[in-house]
Every structure is written in C-alpha cells, then in structure tokens.
Motif scaffolding. Structure first.
Motif, PDB file in Angstrom:
ATOM      1  N   VAL A 443      96.949 105.418  10.680  1.00  0.00           N
ATOM      2  CA  VAL A 443      95.744 104.535  10.973  1.00  0.00           C
ATOM      3  C   VAL A 443      94.693 105.473  10.611  1.00  0.00           C
ATOM      4  CG1 VAL A 443      96.922 103.360  12.952  1.00  0.00           C
ATOM      5  CG2 VAL A 443      96.033 105.620  13.451  1.00  0.00           C
ATOM      6  N   VAL A 444      94.681 106.736  10.402  1.00  0.00           N
ATOM      7  CA  VAL A 444      93.564 107.429   9.919  1.00  0.00           C
ATOM      8  C   VAL A 444      93.258 106.971   8.200  1.00  0.00           C
ATOM      9  CG1 VAL A 444      92.845 109.773   9.431  1.00  0.00           C
ATOM     10  CG2 VAL A 444      93.684 109.270  11.620  1.00  0.00           C
ATOM     11  N   VAL A 445      94.531 106.938   7.700  1.00  0.00           N
ATOM     12  CA  VAL A 445      94.531 106.782   6.360  1.00  0.00           C
ATOM     13  C   VAL A 445      93.985 105.301   6.123  1.00  0.00           C
ATOM     14  CG1 VAL A 445      95.776 106.444   4.203  1.00  0.00           C
ATOM     15  CG2 VAL A 445      96.067 108.391   5.744  1.00  0.00           C
ATOM     16  N   THR A 446      94.765 104.507   6.923  1.00  0.00           N
ATOM     17  CA  THR A 446      94.163 102.955   6.972  1.00  0.00           C
ATOM     18  C   THR A 446      92.690 102.649   7.198  1.00  0.00           C
ATOM     19  OG1 THR A 446      96.187 102.107   8.059  1.00  0.00           O
ATOM     20  CG2 THR A 446      94.396 100.771   8.088  1.00  0.00           C
ATOM     21  N   ARG A 447      91.900 103.325   7.687  1.00  0.00           N
ATOM     22  CA  ARG A 447      90.307 103.187   7.906  1.00  0.00           C
ATOM     23  C   ARG A 447      89.785 103.310   6.598  1.00  0.00           C
ATOM     24  NH1 ARG A 447      90.636 106.785  12.777  1.00  0.00           N
ATOM     25  NH2 ARG A 447      89.857 108.808  11.511  1.00  0.00           N
ATOM     26  N   GLU A 448      90.187 104.309   5.805  1.00  0.00           N
ATOM     27  CA  GLU A 448      89.374 104.423   4.475  1.00  0.00           C
ATOM     28  C   GLU A 448      89.795 103.212   3.717  1.00  0.00           C
ATOM     29  OE1 GLU A 448      87.392 105.826   1.369  1.00  0.00           O
ATOM     30  OE2 GLU A 448      87.231 106.113   3.212  1.00  0.00           O
ATOM     31  N   VAL A 449      91.153 102.696   3.670  1.00  0.00           N
ATOM     32  CA  VAL A 449      91.214 101.578   2.846  1.00  0.00           C
ATOM     33  C   VAL A 449      90.631 100.381   3.359  1.00  0.00           C
ATOM     34  CG1 VAL A 449      93.128  99.977   2.162  1.00  0.00           C
ATOM     35  CG2 VAL A 449      93.552 102.576   2.361  1.00  0.00           C
ATOM     36  N   LEU A 450      90.186 100.300   4.787  1.00  0.00           N
ATOM     37  CA  LEU A 450      89.588  99.103   5.190  1.00  0.00           C
ATOM     38  C   LEU A 450      88.121  99.375   4.727  1.00  0.00           C
ATOM     39  CD1 LEU A 450      91.242  98.905   9.004  1.00  0.00           C
ATOM     40  CD2 LEU A 450      91.247  97.044   7.085  1.00  0.00           C
ATOM     41  N   ARG A 451      87.507 100.550   4.720  1.00  0.00           N
ATOM     42  CA  ARG A 451      86.110 100.621   4.254  1.00  0.00           C
ATOM     43  C   ARG A 451      86.112 100.269   2.769  1.00  0.00           C
ATOM     44  NH1 ARG A 451      82.596 103.923   1.830  1.00  0.00           N
ATOM     45  NH2 ARG A 451      84.464 105.356   0.797  1.00  0.00           N
ATOM     46  N   LEU A 452      87.319 100.510   1.909  1.00  0.00           N
ATOM     47  CA  LEU A 452      87.106  99.977   0.502  1.00  0.00           C
ATOM     48  C   LEU A 452      87.033  98.633   0.330  1.00  0.00           C
ATOM     49  CD1 LEU A 452      89.019 103.050  -1.197  1.00  0.00           C
ATOM     50  CD2 LEU A 452      86.812 102.495  -1.043  1.00  0.00           C
ATOM     51  N   LEU A 453      88.196  98.143   1.222  1.00  0.00           N
ATOM     52  CA  LEU A 453      88.212  96.597   1.141  1.00  0.00           C
ATOM     53  C   LEU A 453      86.868  95.872   1.760  1.00  0.00           C
ATOM     54  CD1 LEU A 453      91.994  96.126   2.659  1.00  0.00           C
ATOM     55  CD2 LEU A 453      91.219  95.578   0.108  1.00  0.00           C
ATOM     56  N   GLY A 454      86.369  96.589   2.688  1.00  0.00           N
ATOM     57  CA  GLY A 454      84.960  95.674   3.097  1.00  0.00           C
ATOM     58  C   GLY A 454      83.996  95.837   2.087  1.00  0.00           C
ATOM     59  N   LEU A 455      83.815  96.825   1.516  1.00  0.00           N
ATOM     60  CA  LEU A 455      82.990  96.974   0.412  1.00  0.00           C
ATOM     61  C   LEU A 455      83.174  96.023  -0.772  1.00  0.00           C
ATOM     62  CD1 LEU A 455      82.546 101.172   0.199  1.00  0.00           C
ATOM     63  CD2 LEU A 455      80.894  99.282   0.898  1.00  0.00           C
ATOM     64  N   ARG A 456      84.409  95.798  -1.076  1.00  0.00           N
ATOM     65  CA  ARG A 456      84.796  95.068  -2.294  1.00  0.00           C
ATOM     66  C   ARG A 456      84.492  93.672  -1.691  1.00  0.00           C
ATOM     67  NH1 ARG A 456      90.572  96.198  -4.718  1.00  0.00           N
ATOM     68  NH2 ARG A 456      89.116  97.974  -5.537  1.00  0.00           N
ATOM     69  N   ALA A 457      84.958  93.244  -0.360  1.00  0.00           N
ATOM     70  CA  ALA A 457      84.532  91.992  -0.223  1.00  0.00           C
ATOM     71  C   ALA A 457      83.132  91.718  -0.201  1.00  0.00           C
ATOM     72  CB  ALA A 457      84.953  91.765   1.465  1.00  0.00           C
ATOM     73  N   TYR A 458      82.302  92.628   0.018  1.00  0.00           N
ATOM     74  CA  TYR A 458      80.753  92.373   0.282  1.00  0.00           C
ATOM     75  C   TYR A 458      80.072  92.381  -1.327  1.00  0.00           C
ATOM     76  CZ  TYR A 458      75.710  93.792   0.555  1.00  0.00           C
ATOM     77  OH  TYR A 458      74.483  93.616   0.569  1.00  0.00           O
ATOM     78  N   ALA A 459      80.997  93.099  -2.317  1.00  0.00           N
ATOM     79  CA  ALA A 459      80.533  93.056  -3.461  1.00  0.00           C
ATOM     80  C   ALA A 459      80.955  91.508  -4.079  1.00  0.00           C
ATOM     81  CB  ALA A 459      81.274  94.055  -4.517  1.00  0.00           C
ATOM     82  N   GLU A 460      81.967  90.868  -3.585  1.00  0.00           N
ATOM     83  CA  GLU A 460      82.234  89.731  -4.047  1.00  0.00           C
ATOM     84  C   GLU A 460      81.627  88.573  -3.296  1.00  0.00           C
ATOM     85  OE1 GLU A 460      86.564  89.640  -4.335  1.00  0.00           O
ATOM     86  OE2 GLU A 460      86.818  91.434  -5.683  1.00  0.00           O
ATOM     87  N   ALA A 461      80.647  88.859  -2.427  1.00  0.00           N
ATOM     88  CA  ALA A 461      79.928  88.080  -1.618  1.00  0.00           C
ATOM     89  C   ALA A 461      80.820  87.098  -0.686  1.00  0.00           C
ATOM     90  CB  ALA A 461      79.348  87.012  -2.366  1.00  0.00           C
ATOM     91  N   GLU A 462      81.933  88.080  -0.074  1.00  0.00           N
ATOM     92  CA  GLU A 462      82.883  87.525   0.683  1.00  0.00           C
ATOM     93  C   GLU A 462      82.382  88.210   2.245  1.00  0.00           C
ATOM     94  OE1 GLU A 462      85.534  85.540   0.897  1.00  0.00           O
ATOM     95  OE2 GLU A 462      85.523  85.101  -1.151  1.00  0.00           O
ATOM     96  N   ASN A 463      82.985  87.524   3.263  1.00  0.00           N
ATOM     97  CA  ASN A 463      82.548  88.044   4.729  1.00  0.00           C
ATOM     98  C   ASN A 463      83.263  89.155   4.854  1.00  0.00           C
ATOM     99  OD1 ASN A 463      82.471  88.211   7.399  1.00  0.00           O
ATOM    100  ND2 ASN A 463      81.798  86.242   7.527  1.00  0.00           N
ATOM    101  N   ALA A 464      82.720  90.321   5.274  1.00  0.00           N
ATOM    102  CA  ALA A 464      83.502  91.577   5.289  1.00  0.00           C
ATOM    103  C   ALA A 464      83.726  91.898   7.010  1.00  0.00           C
ATOM    104  CB  ALA A 464      82.621  92.826   4.810  1.00  0.00           C
ATOM    105  N   PHE A 465      83.572  90.768   7.974  1.00  0.00           N
ATOM    106  CA  PHE A 465      83.518  91.026   9.281  1.00  0.00           C
ATOM    107  C   PHE A 465      84.843  91.623   9.698  1.00  0.00           C
ATOM    108  CE2 PHE A 465      84.996  89.435  13.380  1.00  0.00           C
ATOM    109  CZ  PHE A 465      83.981  90.024  14.237  1.00  0.00           C
ATOM    110  N   THR A 466      86.056  90.959   9.113  1.00  0.00           N
ATOM    111  CA  THR A 466      87.142  91.169   9.542  1.00  0.00           C
ATOM    112  C   THR A 466      87.852  92.747   9.415  1.00  0.00           C
ATOM    113  OG1 THR A 466      87.928  88.944   9.495  1.00  0.00           O
ATOM    114  CG2 THR A 466      89.785  90.566   9.480  1.00  0.00           C
ATOM    115  N   TYR A 467      87.260  93.371   8.219  1.00  0.00           N
ATOM    116  CA  TYR A 467      87.770  94.606   7.887  1.00  0.00           C
ATOM    117  C   TYR A 467      86.963  95.568   8.919  1.00  0.00           C
ATOM    118  CZ  TYR A 467      88.951  91.899   3.600  1.00  0.00           C
ATOM    119  OH  TYR A 467      89.388  91.036   2.902  1.00  0.00           O
ATOM    120  N   GLY A 468      85.646  95.228   9.069  1.00  0.00           N
ATOM    121  CA  GLY A 468      84.962  96.136  10.013  1.00  0.00           C
ATOM    122  C   GLY A 468      85.693  96.117  11.658  1.00  0.00           C
ATOM    123  N   LEU A 469      86.211  94.815  11.876  1.00  0.00           N
ATOM    124  CA  LEU A 469      86.843  94.727  13.209  1.00  0.00           C
ATOM    125  C   LEU A 469      88.180  95.742  13.235  1.00  0.00           C
ATOM    126  CD1 LEU A 469      87.398  93.453  15.812  1.00  0.00           C
ATOM    127  CD2 LEU A 469      88.314  91.531  14.471  1.00  0.00           C
TER     128      LEU A 469
END
Length: 502
Positions: A443-469
C-alpha cells in the motif's frame, strides 16, 4: 487446447497412465468401467518420432521430452513438461523447417535446462498404435485406450535397439481425473501392470541418462536443489507468460539467495556471496514484472469495491492503459534477463554448488546457529524501525524488517529435516509478521502510483477525484497494517523463544 499467442505453441494438459502387458495378452475390455459403457472400434496408426536432447540427456534428467512426430492426428513438434503424478503439459507446433533442427520457440523454453548446449537427435521410436475411444452412455468420449507396439533406437556410444508393448489410458479434456482410477482398476484386473517408466523415451534410454541425483545427504544442498528445480520450472512459465510464473520464479530466486546468505559459513563464503549477488540481480530483473501484476490487481479490486458514484472519469481505462504498457515492458525485461549469458552462468554455478556439497563443519549445530543469527537480525531490525517516527524513513525500515522476517522463515524451512517440529509455531508467527508487512509495503508503494495516475488524469483533463480518494485509503490501510504488525510482533516477542534457537 489453447493457443497462448500468435506463433506460440499450442498447449494441452495430459492426464494419462501407462501399463505393461505381455505380447500374447488380448487388449483388456474397459466397458463397463466407471462412466465407460462402450469401447469403440479400433483405429490403427503408425507413428514415427525423433527425440531431441543434449548429448548428456539434460532434458531427460528433468523429465522433459522433446520430439518431432509423423503420423497420427497430432503430428508435429511436441514438448512435454512434467506437472505431477499422471499429469503433463504438452506444447505443440506444426511441422516446419528442417527435420533435424528444433524450432527456436521450443528450444528457448528449455534453455534453463540445456544451458545453451546443442539439441541433437537422441533417439528414434516407431510405434504401431491401436486406439480405442472409451465412451459414456451418451456417446461422449471419456478417455482413449491405446495399445502400442514400440521399436526404439537410442543414439550415442551405447546405441541399442529395443522392442516392447505398452498400454496407455489418456483422459479426454474435461473428464474428472478420478475416472482414471476406475479405469486403472479395470485394466490391472485384466492382467496389465502399472509401468514404472514415465515415458517411452525414458524407458529406452534409462541406461544412457545420468541419474538426476535425488537427495544428496546434505540438508542445505537438497534445499538448494529443490528451489533450483522450481526456478527452472517457472522459467518456462515466465517465457510463456503463464499466470503466477513470475511470482513463483521470484520466490525461488529469493529462497536460493536467502539460503546462500544465511548459511554462507557452511559453504565456500566467497562462492556463496557471489551467487547471492547474482540472484539479487535476477530478482531485480523479475521484480518489476511481479510488482506490476500485484499493483494492477490491487487497484482493480479497490476500484470495483468503490460505490459507482465515487468512480469519476475514465478510471478503469486509464489504469488499464497504464498497466498494460508497464506489463509489456517489465515482462520483456524479465525474458531478456533469462536469455542472457549472465543468467546461464548463474544456473551453471548453482549446479556446481549442489553437485559437490561441502560437509558442514559442526553439522546440525552449525545449522542451528545460522537460524539463530537470522532471528537476532530480525529482532534488531524491528528495534531500528521502532525508534523512527512515522514517515518514509520508517516505511523503508519496516520493509527491511519484512525482508529479515522472510529470511528467518526461509532459514527455518531449510533446516526442517533436522529441526523437525521445534520451529513450527515460531515459523508460523514469523510468516504472519512477514505477510502483514508485505501488505504494508504494497500500500505504501501504491500511494506513489496513485499520485502519478492522478497527475496523468489531470494532464489529460480527466477527473482525478478517485485517485485522491484511493490515495487516502491507502494511507489508512498502511497505518492499519502497521498497527497489526505491532500487535503480532508483541505476541511473538513475548512468547517463549524456541529452545532450538537458544
């Protein structure tokens, strides 16, 4: 029958049993027997097979057969891999290329056994086969009974001819494996005897194939041999992209490395250290592929568990795209490592250590001391982690605790032949600690992946709410795992230390 990917061998599971029957005995009637109510009319085929192996029969030693067969309904190239009692997996390719050259797709799969040695024609078998389909009351094929008259010729300096009769019962795909036992009773009652040979080739070449060794009398060498075998078995699975193969191969490499480091004083220390370093390299090449598998599965499950109204945007599509690319790259990296000379040299070196095990000075007592040292290192690692404040540094130290727990557990597994049940409860508790810290690390490693996925979603004008959750949930999950570890360790440390380790 399934095909893994374009150009790859077709795979089929085999469940079969072989028998010897005197030349003058009639074919046994197997109807009725179990679900079989009818034995169909015979079909006659002549099969001509050339078997390939290294000059020193390395495939035969491993229970693997590789052949090119003409005749019958499945002529082609066949690679048969042992799975268990009465079970093998057969990989097939159609006839192509030169008859004396093994297709590269099959040669690569057995590279961990051949170690780059040339595959040559090792034997030739001609089989006059009479087959009987065994049908149930609805006319469905349950199994096939074959009556084979075999003429074989093995090559090499001890070239010889042999001729024998052999019966075989092979279950049809989808038949309950228990049916084989009912058919077995019927064929034995009719006068056949269970064959002691796993294959026709093994029967023909028995006096040519070097012994696979069995146990060496050395607890440590036998443990290393067991996990070198597991490493090789899963090497084939990794190359074929088989489910869980990367994980199992990584486990085998870790067990080997752990044993070499824990018991280095019982080996040539320089050799043990060198091999442990090479196994660390191998684990590093396999690790990303396994980590990607675990991460993808974990996040898929977490997204599915969320209420639909909390999954905003194209979450599954973005995750699928991300992990598909990661999986392709990391698995290519793993296979590239398996194709390397460095890996082949590692296997050769492990073979040498196992083939000529050193006598352990101090015997059982030295083994006990090695396990005790691993237990003390685990305790020191826990103390070091407990002295740190929550945060990345403590997370990293808890990961070290997990590795020390795993090494202690593996050490207990290694000495089980001499420790008996004395470490069973302690090992079980150490495994529980290791498992909890494994969850913490994931779960510690997962946090960094979720942060990257959230940034990618934001860069693609996607909603990043779920990744933050999900990121927030992973923080809570890591804290829960840490608390559970503290409770488990308190119970383990308060418990009586096994006398065997004192």
């Amino acid at each position: 029958m399934t095909k893994t990917q374009d150009g790859a061998p077709v795979a089929e599971a085999e469940i079969e049993r072989k028998y010897d029957l005197a030349a003058d005995r009639p074919i046994p009637p197997l109807a009725p027997a179990g679900p079989v109510t009818n034995q169909a009319d015979p079909r006659v085929d002549v099969l001509d097979a050339t078997y390939f192996d290294t000059a020193d029969f390395r495939l035969a030693q491993a229970g693997i057969t590789l052949r090119r067969r003409l005749g019958g309904s499945d002529e082609g190239w066949h690679l048969k891999l042992p799975v268990g009692a009465d079970r093998r997996e057969e990989l097939r390719l159609p006839l192509s290329g030169k008859p004396d050259k093994v297709p590269g797709a099959l040669a690569k799969l057995v590279r961990a056994h051949t170690l780059g040695a040339k595959l040559v024609q090792a034997a030739h078998l001609r089989t006059e086969r009479t087959s009987y389909a065994l049908l149930d009351a609805k006319g469905r094929e349950v199994a096939t009974l074959t009556d084979d008259v075999v003429t074989g010729e093995a090559g090499g300096e001890k070239a010889h001819l042999d001729r024998w009769r052999e019966l075989e019962i092979e279950l049809s795909p989808g038949t309950d494996p228990k049916v084989l036992d009912s058919l077995d009773r019927a064929v034995v009652k009719a006068g056949a005897e269970r064959s002691r040979w796993p294959s026709k080739l093994r029967r023909l070449t028995d006096d040519l194939v070097p012994s696979s060794g069995g146990t060496t009398g050395s607890v440590l060498a036998d443990y290393l041999a067991e996990h070198l075998h597991a490493l090789r078995r899963n090497d084939i699975g990794v190359r074929r992209d088989a489910e869980d193969a990367v994980h199992q191969m990584r486990v085998a490499s870790r067990r080997l490395r752990s044993a070499l480091k824990t018991f280095r004083r019982s080996l040539d220390a320089d050799v043990a250290d060198g091999l442990a370093a090479e196994l660390r390299w191998l684990g590093g090449e396999l690790g990303p592929a396994r980590d990607t598998e675990v991460m993808a599965a974990r996040l898929r499950d977490e997204v599915k568990a969320l209420p639909a109204e909390l999954v905003l945007g194209n979450v599954e599509q973005l995750m699928t795209r991300h992990f598909a690319r990661e999986a392709e790259e990391t698995k290519a990296r793993a296979v590239e490592a398996l194709d390397s000379k460095r890996y082949t040299d590692l296997l050769r070196s492990l073979e040498k250590v196992i083939a000529k095990p050193r006598k352990i000075k101090g015997g059982k007592e030295e083994l006990r001391k090695a396990v005790a040292r691993s237990e003390r290192k685990l305790r020191r690692a826990v103390t070091a982690a407990s002295d740190l404040e929550p945060g990345p540094e403590q997370d990293a130290e808890l990961h070290e605790v997990r590795k020390k727990a795993k090494r202690a557990r593996y050490a207990a597994d290694t000495v089980r032949p001499v420790s008996g049940k004395k470490l069973r409860k302690w090992r079980k508790n150490v495994k529980a600690v290791q498992t909890t810290l494994g969850t913490h690390h994931d779960v510690v490693v997962t946090r960094e992946v979720l942060r990257l996925l959230g940034l990618r979603a934001y860069a693609e004008a996607e909603n990043a709410f779920t990744y933050g959750l999900l990121h927030g949930r992973s923080v809570a999950a890591a804290e829960a795992a840490h608390r559970r570890f503290a409770e488990e360790w308190q119970g383990l440390s308060k418990g009586s230390r096994p006398k065997w380790l004192k």
